[in-house]
Design a protein around this motif. Structure first.
Motif, mmCIF file in Angstrom:
data_model
loop_
_atom_site.group_PDB
_atom_site.id
_atom_site.type_symbol
_atom_site.label_atom_id
_atom_site.label_comp_id
_atom_site.label_asym_id
_atom_site.label_seq_id
_atom_site.Cartn_x
_atom_site.Cartn_y
_atom_site.Cartn_z
ATOM 1 N N GLY A 100 2.717 1.758 -2.659
ATOM 2 C CA GLY A 100 3.480 1.941 -3.893
ATOM 3 C C GLY A 100 4.963 2.030 -3.589
ATOM 4 N N GLU A 101 5.669 2.531 -4.578
ATOM 5 C CA GLU A 101 7.135 2.515 -4.512
ATOM 6 C C GLU A 101 7.692 3.755 -3.799
ATOM 7 O OE1 GLU A 101 8.611 1.915 -8.465
ATOM 8 O OE2 GLU A 101 10.449 3.016 -8.064
ATOM 9 N N ALA A 102 7.499 4.890 -4.416
ATOM 10 C CA ALA A 102 8.078 6.129 -3.889
ATOM 11 C C ALA A 102 7.403 7.301 -4.578
ATOM 12 C CB ALA A 102 9.585 6.164 -4.173
ATOM 13 N N PRO A 103 7.447 8.474 -3.958
ATOM 14 C CA PRO A 103 6.841 9.631 -4.619
ATOM 15 C C PRO A 103 7.554 9.956 -5.922
ATOM 16 C CG PRO A 103 7.422 10.109 -2.310
ATOM 17 C CD PRO A 103 8.021 8.788 -2.642
ATOM 18 N N GLY A 104 6.785 10.432 -6.890
ATOM 19 C CA GLY A 104 7.353 10.987 -8.114
ATOM 20 C C GLY A 104 7.360 12.510 -8.009
ATOM 21 N N GLU A 107 4.021 14.084 -6.704
ATOM 22 C CA GLU A 107 3.814 13.741 -5.292
ATOM 23 C C GLU A 107 4.759 14.541 -4.405
ATOM 24 O OE1 GLU A 107 4.228 11.443 -7.745
ATOM 25 O OE2 GLU A 107 2.144 10.754 -7.873
ATOM 26 N N PRO A 113 0.478 10.931 -2.004
ATOM 27 C CA PRO A 113 0.856 9.828 -2.894
ATOM 28 C C PRO A 113 -0.082 9.722 -4.094
ATOM 29 C CG PRO A 113 -0.359 8.974 -1.021
ATOM 30 C CD PRO A 113 -0.233 10.469 -0.804
ATOM 31 N N PHE A 114 0.444 9.204 -5.173
ATOM 32 C CA PHE A 114 -0.352 8.855 -6.357
ATOM 33 C C PHE A 114 -1.287 9.987 -6.786
ATOM 34 C CE2 PHE A 114 0.946 4.568 -5.069
ATOM 35 C CZ PHE A 114 1.288 4.017 -6.296
ATOM 36 N N ASN A 140 3.600 4.737 0.482
ATOM 37 C CA ASN A 140 4.709 4.239 -0.335
ATOM 38 C C ASN A 140 5.777 3.606 0.547
ATOM 39 O OD1 ASN A 140 4.190 4.990 -3.153
ATOM 40 N ND2 ASN A 140 4.219 7.096 -2.409
ATOM 41 N N HIS A 214 1.857 -1.981 -11.310
ATOM 42 C CA HIS A 214 1.843 -0.558 -10.977
ATOM 43 C C HIS A 214 0.999 0.186 -12.021
ATOM 44 C CE1 HIS A 214 3.182 3.460 -10.047
ATOM 45 N NE2 HIS A 214 3.766 2.996 -8.961
#
Ligand code: URA
Length: 244
Positions: A100-104, A107, A113-114, A140, A214
């Motif tokens: 994926g892209e990056a932690p939110g 996360e 992750p996710f 990520n 995504h």
């Protein structure tokens, strides 16, 4: 797939919001059996996956060392605003790797992750393929959360790239799923829009890579789940073709 597995798969597809239908006539260039459509040049050296004895060069020490390096990384400014680094989770000998892209925010708090709503949908998507989340390696592009979930900056991607490359080299997956535009563009080093990148098999080094929407986008645009399912089937066909 036996009938119980098939029932479970249909339940997960239902959870993804996807009604399943089979074309009566095979689509051009594809056969009705998922798995038989895609041919990829075999690389005998790359024959790895969730198999006994596959962990020879992915020893736990190397993983621990890499995880410790990520946890203490100060290579870019994101280290100053992160709560926790998000190394990645799952099987170290996985056939499937999701990037994926990056932690939110969730996360960043949990160090995994996710894990938010998008993560739940990702889990459903994997289950629709007959995969448990634990048997997939999920990581990520960035290991630290960008403030306010802004897009990663090129310098941040560059600073983090070595970690991801090492993870891919140690897992040696049979397929990479790039989740979303940012992951796809950074992995493939392109500015092409996701609509052009999905629907075909790319390569990350030797490893086949399929771009999927995504899950966070799919939550906002549920009508696109049909296309997401097609992309997942393309990925499954690609893995099956490599296993022949
Ligand atoms: N979105 C991502 O791309 N990665 C995560 O880990 C969470 C949300």
């Amino acid at each position: 797939m036996n009938s119980v597995d098939e029932k479970l798969r249909l339940q997960y597809l239902d959870a993804m919001g996807i009604q399943v239908w089979q074309p009566r006539i095979p689509l051009p260039g594809r056969q009705s059996q998922p798995g038989s459509a895609v041919r990829i040049e075999q690389d005998p050296m790359a024959e790895r996956g969730n198999r006994p004895g596959a962990g020879i060069d992915s020893s736990e020490e190397r993983w621990q060392e890499l995880e410790a390096r990520v946890a203490t990384c100060t290579a870019c400014a994101l280290h100053a605003t992160r709560t926790r680094t998000v190394f990645g989770t799952g099987s170290h000998t996985a056939k499937w790797m999701v990037i994926g892209e990056a932690p939110g925010a969730s996360e960043d708090q949990q160090g995994k992750p996710f894990v938010g709503r998008a993560g739940q949908l990702l889990t459903e998507m994997l289950r629709a393929l007959g995969l448990r989340r634990e048997e997939v390696f999920i990581a990520n592009i960035l290991k630290c959360r960008p403030p306010n979930n802004r897009d990663p900056k090129p310098g941040e991607v560059e600073a983090c790239e070595g970690f991801l490359k090492q993870q891919v080299a140690m897992v040696k997956p049979k397929i990479i799923l790039a989740a979303g535009r940012i992951a796809a563009q950074n992995l493939l080093k392109t500015d092409a829009p996701i609509g052009q990148l999905r629907g075909r098999v790319h390569r990350y080094g030797e490893i086949p890579l399929v771009v999927v929407y995504h899950p966070a986008y799919l939550l906002r645009s549920p009508l696109e789940k049909r296309k997401a399912w097609e992309d997942l089937q393309l990925a499954m066909s690609t893995v099956e073709a490599r296993e022949k």
